[in-house]
Scaffold this motif. Structure first.
Motif, PDB file in Angstrom:
ATOM      1  N   GLY B  58      11.060 -27.204  44.280  1.00 26.85           N
ATOM      2  CA  GLY B  58       9.732 -27.622  43.818  1.00 26.85           C
ATOM      3  C   GLY B  58       8.639 -26.602  44.108  1.00 26.85           C
ATOM      4  N   TYR B  82      12.092 -30.597  41.342  1.00 24.92           N
ATOM      5  CA  TYR B  82      11.827 -29.587  40.326  1.00 24.92           C
ATOM      6  C   TYR B  82      12.232 -28.245  40.913  1.00 24.92           C
ATOM      7  CZ  TYR B  82       8.780 -33.186  38.360  1.00 24.92           C
ATOM      8  OH  TYR B  82       8.295 -34.330  37.833  1.00 24.92           O
ATOM      9  N   ARG B  85       7.343 -25.445  39.602  1.00 27.25           N
ATOM     10  CA  ARG B  85       6.224 -26.239  39.070  1.00 27.25           C
ATOM     11  C   ARG B  85       5.070 -25.293  38.767  1.00 27.25           C
ATOM     12  NH1 ARG B  85       5.725 -31.744  40.563  1.00 27.25           N
ATOM     13  NH2 ARG B  85       3.560 -31.401  41.087  1.00 27.25           N
ATOM     14  N   SER B 101      18.407 -28.440  38.978  1.00 30.84           N
ATOM     15  CA  SER B 101      17.256 -29.278  39.324  1.00 30.84           C
ATOM     16  C   SER B 101      17.792 -30.626  39.791  1.00 30.84           C
ATOM     17  CB  SER B 101      16.357 -29.485  38.116  1.00 30.84           C
ATOM     18  OG  SER B 101      16.871 -30.527  37.316  1.00 30.84           O
ATOM     19  N   TYR B 109      12.625 -34.785  36.644  1.00 30.01           N
ATOM     20  CA  TYR B 109      12.854 -33.474  37.251  1.00 30.01           C
ATOM     21  C   TYR B 109      13.222 -32.468  36.166  1.00 30.01           C
ATOM     22  CZ  TYR B 109      12.831 -35.509  41.903  1.00 30.01           C
ATOM     23  OH  TYR B 109      12.468 -36.132  43.049  1.00 30.01           O
ATOM     24  N   ALA B 110      12.717 -31.249  36.343  1.00 30.60           N
ATOM     25  CA  ALA B 110      12.994 -30.212  35.351  1.00 30.60           C
ATOM     26  C   ALA B 110      13.198 -28.882  36.040  1.00 30.60           C
ATOM     27  CB  ALA B 110      11.825 -30.104  34.375  1.00 30.60           C
ATOM     28  N   TYR B 113       8.742 -26.845  35.188  1.00 30.94           N
ATOM     29  CA  TYR B 113       7.797 -27.903  34.880  1.00 30.94           C
ATOM     30  C   TYR B 113       6.413 -27.284  34.759  1.00 30.94           C
ATOM     31  CZ  TYR B 113       4.806 -31.978  35.750  1.00 30.94           C
ATOM     32  OH  TYR B 113       3.841 -32.944  35.665  1.00 30.94           O
ATOM     33  N   SER B 130      20.599 -28.751  34.677  1.00 31.10           N
ATOM     34  CA  SER B 130      19.340 -29.353  35.104  1.00 31.10           C
ATOM     35  C   SER B 130      19.128 -30.653  34.347  1.00 31.10           C
ATOM     36  CB  SER B 130      18.191 -28.397  34.840  1.00 31.10           C
ATOM     37  OG  SER B 130      18.321 -27.285  35.681  1.00 31.10           O
TER      38      SER B 130
END
Lengths: 260, 411
Positions: B58, B82, B85, B101, B109-110, B113, B130
């Motif tokens: 993240g 993530y 981000r 991810s 979640y990506a 992002y 992911s």
């Protein structure tokens, strides 16, 4: 049996009608390919023709040949030869000569237009094999009819009626009953009825190659399994084999019992 | 005075340019992980990440930075969160391999992002394994180009989309390849955007999915073997041009679904071997020009409430059914198309057949009512009843006629 087969085969091969039949397929093949210049489209059109035409020719030839060679058959019956051998020999003579006309008649134009250089060879072979099966089935059925009826006109009428039934009327009845019983689950029924008619069966095999995208549009699970996997293909071939052997066995049975 | 102003301006620009430093991330560089480098970097810096695998849980980018991955640079999300981000304008993410991810049923979640930015560029990354690939929300003017997003999705409800855009404007999505996800590319409330030259294949649901998006164009894309090719829903002024829709097979599968579409253009596309080429449902004022529909089960299926659509100069070649209607009403025009089933003639040699063509067959009406009858396709009996219906239409819309069918295929 080989000897009798050889006699009737060479007899038929020399007859005018075999050549006309061969000529018709030659012409059909060349004209189709000349107009389309596209093998795959030619094959699609041919499929429609073959599914209807080979049964008809098989029926007419079978009946005609049987009645014409009746005296020869009776002569043979007086000899110490098994009945099943005589009739199987004649049956193979008619079927193989017709199938040969089909294969040569369609093979030459397609070869000339470059069959081996295209990816369509498998579809083309499928088409020829289906046509061959239909010829065998309908010759056997028509010989059965001829054995049942010693009256030529009657036998001829029944044979034509049989062809008409399998080619057109049967589908009409199926369609009608499906529309009447539309509220019931029909997918088992639909597959079953198409297995009970050799013309429908070969048509479906061809559909599996051509219109698979449309066949998959229907949501039935059985349909999905049947058309989506090779199950349908294998089952259809098996059923065609059964369809060939049953009339042949029937023919031999009738021939053995019949009082000439 | 003026000269001094320019000199000071120049020095300012040069100064700021000189200040944008390059920071390297590798095992034995100043920074051994990306998070540290991002934290210490100032706006406009370039961070170059060398080959190697880096855990990135993240990681937030809140400054305009350029993140460059050397070949072999892997950002690993460790299946938790993530991976990246991006919350700042003008961030560039390029050349990374981004994997793993988190997966969640409550959070989207990506791998990448992006939220509330403008001018972000996501270029040439490889995203694998992911939940969502690239998820962009409330952003403007982003460029998403040359990425590969792949997954192994089996079911719709357990997978995310490859490229997912929500509430965006002026976006450019080009040259990406997406496979094995739920939707290849998903646009919701996305306006004035272009989707160009992407390849979406083997996705569980749609290759490309539009919802509530207006003034967009998708051009030169290929959609192959997806659950369904493209679904365009509740959108206006969409231009669809030069796309290929191939091999989308299945019971509820189609090349292109148009649901509640107004004023669209469908131009020069190829629809090949789909169960349903184009499924039109409640769409109005859409022009279909120059498309080729080849060997589909149904080339075009028109459902209720479609008005003033025009089908002109399209090729219909070898489809099991050309057009299927579920009612007798028709307010759409079919003019000057090429139909491979057409059997008329052209005596005045103007290139158009003299006999009108009726693209709706009686059998397609029967199949609509009783789907099992499909097993009778191409039977002689069906040809007979189709012929009789052609001579005197009783069940099919009798004004649905192509009055000038083309004699030759359009190239």
């Amino acid at each position: 049996m080989i000897k009798i087969f050889k006699y009737s085969f060479s007899d038929l091969m020399r007859s005018r009608w075999s050549f006309i039949y061969l000529g018709f397929y030659l012409l059909l093949g060349f004209v189709l390919l000349f107009l389309n210049n596209d093998l795959s489209k030619g094959i699609i059109t041919l499929m429609n023709v073959i599914v209807v035409l080979t049964p008809m020719i098989g029926t007419i030839f079978g009946v005609m040949y049987f009645y014409n060679s009746r005296e020869f058959t009776e002569l043979l019956l007086a000899q110490p030869v098994k009945r099943s051998v005589i009739f199987l020999g004649q049956f193979l003579g008619i079927s193989i000569s017709l199938t040969l006309s089909l294969i040569i008649g369609l093979g030459i134009p397609f070869l000339v237009y470059g069959l081996f250089r295209s990816g369509e060879i498998f579809n083309f072979l499928l088409l020829l094999i289906a046509g061959g099966f239909l010829t065998f089935i309908f010759v056997a059925l028509s010989v059965c009819i001829a054995l049942f009826n010693s009256n030529k006109i009657k036998g001829f009428g029944y044979a034509i009626l049989m062809w008409l039934f399998f080619a057109v009327i049967y589908d009409g009845l199926v369609l009608l009953s499906m529309m009447v019983f539309a509220d019931y689950p029909l997918d088992d029924f639909a597959l079953l009825v198409s297995f009970l008619n050799p013309i429908d069966l070969s048509r479906i095999m061809i559909l599996l190659k051509l219109d698979i995208s449309a066949l998959l549009g229907y949501t039935g699970a059985l349909f999905q399994r049947f058309f989506g996997t090779s199950l349908g293909f294998v089952m259809s071939w098996l059923m065609l084999l059964i369809w060939t052997s049953v009339p042949v066995l029937l023919m031999v049975r009738i021939a053995n019992k019949k009082n000439f | 005075m003026k000269a001094r102003f320019y000199i000071s301006l120049l020095s300012l620009i040069l100064g700021s340019w000189a200040m944008s430093a390059v920071r390297n991330v590798c095992r034995d560089c100043d920074y051994d992980n990306l998070a540290q480098a991002v934290q210490h970097a100032s706006s406009g810096d370039t961070i170059v990440v060398a080959a190697g695998s880096y855990i990135s849980n993240g990681l937030e980018v809140i400054k305009p930075l350029v993140l460059l991955g050397k070949p072999g640079a892997i950002l690993d999300g460790d299946n938790q969160n993530y991976v990246l981000r991006i919350l700042s304008d003008s961030v560039v993410v390029s050349g990374f391999s981004i994997i793993n991810s988190g997966k969640s049923y409550t959070k989207d979640y990506a791998a990448v992002y992006v939220h509330g930015t403008s001018g972000v560029q996501i270029l040439d990354n490889k995203i694998d394994n992911s939940f969502f690939g690239i998820l962009v929300e409330k952003s403007k003017g982003a460029v998403i180009k040359g990425n590969t997003v792949s997954g192994t999705a089996k079911q719709e409800n357990q997978a995310g989309n490859g490229v997912h855009l929500w509430h965006c404007d002026h976006m450019q999505i080009g040259d990406n390849e997406v496979f094995g996800m739920r939707d290849g590319i998903y646009l919701e409330f996305v306006n004035h955007s272009d989707v160009i030259n992407n390849y979406a294949h083997n996705n569980v649901r749609y290759g490309l999915h539009f919802m509530f998006s207006n003034h967009d164009a998708y051009v030169d894309n290929t959609f192959e073997s997806n659950g369904a090719g493209v679904a365009v829903m509740f959108s206006k002024w969409i231009r669809m041009e030069h796309n290929h829709f191939i091999d989308n097979w299945g019971t509820a599968s189609y090349g292109l679904l148009l649901k509640e579409i107004y004023d669209g253009e469908v131009l020069n596309n190829l629809f090949q071997q789909n169960t349903l080429g184009i499924y039109v449902d409640g769409s109005t004022r859409v022009n279909y020009i120059g498309n080729t529909l080849r060997q589909n089960g149904w080339a075009i299926k028109v459902s209720g409430g479609c008005y003033a659509n025009a089908f002109t100069a399209n090729n219909f070649i070898g489809n099991s059914f050309d057009i299927s209607y579920n009612s007798k009403m028709n307010d759409n025009t079919f003019n000057g198309n090429f139909w491979s089933d057409y059997s008329g003639y052209d005596l005045d040699k103007d290139g158009n057949g003299d006999v009108p063509y009726r693209p709706v067959k009686l059998f397609s009406y029967i199949v609509n009512r009783t789907p099992e009858t499909i097993v009778l396709l191409r039977s002689l009996f069906v040809d007979l009843i189709n012929f009789s219906e052609k001579v005197s239409p009783a069940f099919t819309p009798d004004e649905l006629v192509d009055h000038s069918p083309a004699m030759k295929k359009f190239q």
